[in-house]
Design an enzyme around this catalytic site. Sequence first.
Site, PDB file in Angstrom:
ATOM      1  N   ASP A 144       0.758  -1.143   0.054  1.00  0.00           N
ATOM      2  CA  ASP A 144      -0.086   0.080   0.056  1.00  0.00           C
ATOM      3  C   ASP A 144       0.795   1.337  -0.047  1.00  0.00           C
ATOM      4  O   ASP A 144       1.897   1.100  -0.326  1.00  0.00           O
ATOM      5  CB  ASP A 144      -1.023   0.055   1.260  1.00  0.00           C
ATOM      6  CG  ASP A 144      -2.239   0.626   0.884  1.00  0.00           C
ATOM      7  OD1 ASP A 144      -2.241   1.681   0.659  1.00  0.00           O
ATOM      8  OD2 ASP A 144      -3.371  -0.146   0.892  1.00  0.00           O
ATOM      9  N   HIS A 154       2.006   2.024  -3.108  1.00  0.00           N
ATOM     10  CA  HIS A 154       1.159   2.646  -3.984  1.00  0.00           C
ATOM     11  C   HIS A 154       1.767   4.137  -4.135  1.00  0.00           C
ATOM     12  O   HIS A 154       1.056   5.158  -4.113  1.00  0.00           O
ATOM     13  CB  HIS A 154      -0.177   3.138  -3.161  1.00  0.00           C
ATOM     14  CG  HIS A 154      -1.010   1.513  -3.287  1.00  0.00           C
ATOM     15  ND1 HIS A 154      -2.035   1.189  -2.738  1.00  0.00           N
ATOM     16  CD2 HIS A 154      -0.741   0.546  -3.920  1.00  0.00           C
ATOM     17  CE1 HIS A 154      -2.775   0.085  -3.178  1.00  0.00           C
ATOM     18  NE2 HIS A 154      -1.724  -0.407  -3.831  1.00  0.00           N
TER      19      HIS A 154
END
Length: 407
Positions: A226, A249
Amino acid sequence: MMSVVMVVEVGIVLALALAAASVMAAEYSVVDYGARAGGRADATGAFLAAWAAACGDGGERPVMRVPAGTFLVGRAYFRGPCRSAGGVVLAIDGTVVAPPAVGNASWITFHYAHGLAIRGGTLDGNGHAFWACKAAAGRRCPPGTTVICFKYSKPTLDISQSNNVSVKRVTLVDSKNVHVSIFDCAGVTLQGLRIAAPADSPNTDGIHVALSRDVAVLGATVRTGDDCVSVGPGTSGVAIRNIRCGPGHGISIGSLGGRAGEGEVRNVTVESASLAGTQNGLRIKTWGKPFAGRVSGVRFANVAMRDVQNPIVVDQNYCPGNINCPGQSSGVKISDVEYEGITGTSATAVAVRFDCSRSNPCTGIRLRNINLTYDGGGGGGGKKPARSFCKNAGGSASGVVIPPSCL
């Protein structure tokens, strides 16, 4: 006469030695309170007892020591304030590992721990069984945990409502959710952290900061499933420097504007970063909802991208699943955002995307010396300048090969 001088000198040395000994920090080893290495016996009680002793010591910076070896620890809540004016030092020489399942709470929590210093060691969130359960359709899984200070993220390391905190040279691996969370804190330095989890591990953000001020993330390496670093509402004075990110991310501000009453985000700096193979690069994300908010005073500088899907992105129409927000417009105002010296390769043709709110357009967007290329996705067709997309944004651009049309 010489003998008298020698006696005086010896006396001085002894006096200095005694004085130094008197100010040496007391040390409280978890082994002395019953912890046993090996990773099998639950050492939670011993850790809490060692903390209670160190926290209750009014001397100069007492030390809670975790020696070499692997120690199994369940949920541990370390509460202050502590008696020492300088705070407690947590020195970790070994590895602290979580059980496969922990209750619906953070794993290791420091609350009101002013002056806390964490040094060295490894915190292993042991998240593999939890991720596998989550990936299996139709199964009820135990809640996950995280580590540092974001109240609804259940982190591995949770540092909340604490001031003047320093965390250095700590390795965090395989958190069930967020690795490090900083919540409602002031004056926090995270330096030399190494954070790692598989690229497909869900919600394993590296570092999340919310409702905090004056936070520095320095020299970190983050490889997770993430965000490498995310900045939440009510946060100001964040400096992120010399970070290596990927997979993951990217570096994100947001998401913001998901609920009423969120605080603004201001004065965030990201400098000298490198991102490789990430889903996003430098992202600002707000919900497509009318709740008011503000982002201002953001600077991204000297950032190198390699094979990043969305190197520069402002998305003010975030609405996953098209639930509760289709057709609405973000109430978050974004202004005074600068991008300078952003270079490298994009994995998509559109490398710069400003998708701003129709009711609160982005203003004061500045692009300087942006050089992002795209190879067409095949890798063998030669690089060409990547494209830009722009909606409801205004500002300026210089040194950009294909600038956004609205700047």
